[in-house]
Motif scaffolding. Structure first.
Motif, PDB file in Angstrom:
ATOM      1  N   LEU A 284      29.553 115.099  21.557  1.00 28.79           N
ATOM      2  CA  LEU A 284      28.126 114.897  21.319  1.00 28.79           C
ATOM      3  C   LEU A 284      27.907 114.167  19.994  1.00 28.79           C
ATOM      4  O   LEU A 284      27.112 113.229  19.916  1.00 28.79           O
ATOM      5  CB  LEU A 284      27.405 116.251  21.305  1.00 28.79           C
ATOM      6  CG  LEU A 284      27.378 116.992  22.643  1.00 28.79           C
ATOM      7  CD1 LEU A 284      26.958 118.436  22.432  1.00 28.79           C
ATOM      8  CD2 LEU A 284      26.457 116.295  23.623  1.00 28.79           C
ATOM      9  N   ASP A 285      28.618 114.591  18.958  1.00 28.18           N
ATOM     10  CA  ASP A 285      28.480 113.945  17.649  1.00 28.18           C
ATOM     11  C   ASP A 285      28.921 112.485  17.692  1.00 28.18           C
ATOM     12  O   ASP A 285      28.296 111.622  17.066  1.00 28.18           O
ATOM     13  CB  ASP A 285      29.278 114.701  16.584  1.00 28.18           C
ATOM     14  CG  ASP A 285      28.643 116.027  16.208  1.00 28.18           C
ATOM     15  OD1 ASP A 285      27.416 116.191  16.399  1.00 28.18           O
ATOM     16  OD2 ASP A 285      29.369 116.908  15.703  1.00 28.18           O
ATOM     17  N   ALA A 286      29.992 112.197  18.410  1.00 26.48           N
ATOM     18  CA  ALA A 286      30.487 110.816  18.503  1.00 26.48           C
ATOM     19  C   ALA A 286      29.446 109.908  19.152  1.00 26.48           C
ATOM     20  O   ALA A 286      29.267 108.755  18.739  1.00 26.48           O
ATOM     21  CB  ALA A 286      31.797 110.764  19.277  1.00 26.48           C
ATOM     22  N   LYS A 287      28.764 110.416  20.147  1.00 27.30           N
ATOM     23  CA  LYS A 287      27.735 109.619  20.814  1.00 27.30           C
ATOM     24  C   LYS A 287      26.591 109.294  19.863  1.00 27.30           C
ATOM     25  O   LYS A 287      26.103 108.161  19.811  1.00 27.30           O
ATOM     26  CB  LYS A 287      27.208 110.364  22.040  1.00 27.30           C
ATOM     27  CG  LYS A 287      28.223 110.490  23.154  1.00 27.30           C
ATOM     28  CD  LYS A 287      27.664 111.304  24.280  1.00 27.30           C
ATOM     29  CE  LYS A 287      28.697 111.470  25.370  1.00 27.30           C
ATOM     30  NZ  LYS A 287      28.154 112.133  26.536  1.00 27.30           N
ATOM     31  N   VAL A 288      26.158 110.266  19.100  1.00 32.32           N
ATOM     32  CA  VAL A 288      25.084 110.057  18.137  1.00 32.32           C
ATOM     33  C   VAL A 288      25.540 109.116  17.037  1.00 32.32           C
ATOM     34  O   VAL A 288      24.811 108.196  16.628  1.00 32.32           O
ATOM     35  CB  VAL A 288      24.598 111.398  17.558  1.00 32.32           C
ATOM     36  CG1 VAL A 288      23.603 111.175  16.425  1.00 32.32           C
ATOM     37  CG2 VAL A 288      23.975 112.243  18.646  1.00 32.32           C
ATOM     38  N   ASP A 289      26.764 109.303  16.546  1.00 26.24           N
ATOM     39  CA  ASP A 289      27.290 108.449  15.485  1.00 26.24           C
ATOM     40  C   ASP A 289      27.319 106.987  15.900  1.00 26.24           C
ATOM     41  O   ASP A 289      27.039 106.090  15.098  1.00 26.24           O
ATOM     42  CB  ASP A 289      28.697 108.901  15.080  1.00 26.24           C
ATOM     43  CG  ASP A 289      28.687 110.227  14.333  1.00 26.24           C
ATOM     44  OD1 ASP A 289      27.607 110.653  13.864  1.00 26.24           O
ATOM     45  OD2 ASP A 289      29.776 110.828  14.208  1.00 26.24           O
TER      46      ASP A 289
ATOM     47  N   GLU B 194      23.807 105.692  15.599  1.00 32.26           N
ATOM     48  CA  GLU B 194      23.403 105.647  14.181  1.00 32.26           C
ATOM     49  C   GLU B 194      24.020 104.440  13.463  1.00 32.26           C
ATOM     50  O   GLU B 194      23.347 103.792  12.670  1.00 32.26           O
ATOM     51  CB  GLU B 194      23.798 106.947  13.469  1.00 32.26           C
ATOM     52  CG  GLU B 194      22.997 108.156  13.894  1.00 32.26           C
ATOM     53  CD  GLU B 194      21.552 108.118  13.442  1.00 32.26           C
ATOM     54  OE1 GLU B 194      21.200 107.355  12.524  1.00 32.26           O
ATOM     55  OE2 GLU B 194      20.752 108.879  14.026  1.00 32.26           O
ATOM     56  N   LYS B 195      25.277 104.144  13.742  1.00 30.47           N
ATOM     57  CA  LYS B 195      25.937 102.997  13.129  1.00 30.47           C
ATOM     58  C   LYS B 195      25.290 101.691  13.566  1.00 30.47           C
ATOM     59  O   LYS B 195      25.178 100.750  12.781  1.00 30.47           O
ATOM     60  CB  LYS B 195      27.420 102.997  13.469  1.00 30.47           C
ATOM     61  CG  LYS B 195      28.189 104.060  12.723  1.00 30.47           C
ATOM     62  CD  LYS B 195      29.636 104.093  13.118  1.00 30.47           C
ATOM     63  CE  LYS B 195      30.331 105.250  12.396  1.00 30.47           C
ATOM     64  NZ  LYS B 195      31.686 105.458  12.861  1.00 30.47           N
ATOM     65  N   MET B 196      24.849 101.627  14.806  1.00 28.67           N
ATOM     66  CA  MET B 196      24.206 100.422  15.295  1.00 28.67           C
ATOM     67  C   MET B 196      22.830 100.231  14.658  1.00 28.67           C
ATOM     68  O   MET B 196      22.348  99.100  14.541  1.00 28.67           O
ATOM     69  CB  MET B 196      24.096 100.457  16.811  1.00 28.67           C
ATOM     70  CG  MET B 196      25.443 100.385  17.506  1.00 28.67           C
ATOM     71  SD  MET B 196      25.321 100.449  19.295  1.00 28.67           S
ATOM     72  CE  MET B 196      24.592  98.844  19.633  1.00 28.67           C
ATOM     73  N   LEU B 197      22.198 101.306  14.215  1.00 32.27           N
ATOM     74  CA  LEU B 197      20.888 101.221  13.589  1.00 32.27           C
ATOM     75  C   LEU B 197      20.935 100.766  12.140  1.00 32.27           C
ATOM     76  O   LEU B 197      19.915 100.391  11.577  1.00 32.27           O
ATOM     77  CB  LEU B 197      20.185 102.584  13.667  1.00 32.27           C
ATOM     78  CG  LEU B 197      19.757 103.033  15.055  1.00 32.27           C
ATOM     79  CD1 LEU B 197      19.294 104.475  15.018  1.00 32.27           C
ATOM     80  CD2 LEU B 197      18.676 102.130  15.618  1.00 32.27           C
TER      81      LEU B 197
END
Length: 101
Positions: A89-94, A97-100
């Motif tokens: 789950l954290d990897a998906k959010v990360d 976030e990096k793309m933002l």
């Protein structure tokens, strides 16, 4: 890694308050040993396989019944991704976030 977002909704309660039911369900998931994240609209869990995922959700649903309701409505969303390792789950959010940035 399989990730899941689910919500168990008690039906036919005397009040609109759901905290006792949510607490029972989340405690059941906590007791399962699976990694989980509680959100304002449901609970997200990670599992290695569908058997342990569905077993944990079934126990959480039973925990809600045990609080004292005669009917529940359960919504389950599952992401079973097998082309990449460790998509937590954290990897998906990360990733987002990096793309933002």
């Amino acid at each position: 890694m399989i990730t899941c977002d689910f919500a168990i909704l008690p039906v036919g309660t005397e009040t609109t308050e759901c905290k006792d039911y949510v607490t029972a369900a989340v405690q059941s998931i906590k007791d399962s040993g699976l990694s989980y994240q509680l959100t304002g609209m449901g609970t997200q869990i990670e599992a290695e396989n569908l058997t342990e995922l569905y077993a944990a959700i079934a126990k959480a649903q039973e925990a809600v019944f045990d609080v004292g309701v005669g009917r529940v409505y359960t919504v389950i969303k599952v992401d079973d991704r097998r082309d990449l390792e460790n998509r937590t789950l954290d990897a998906k959010v990360d990733t987002v976030e990096k793309m933002l940035e």
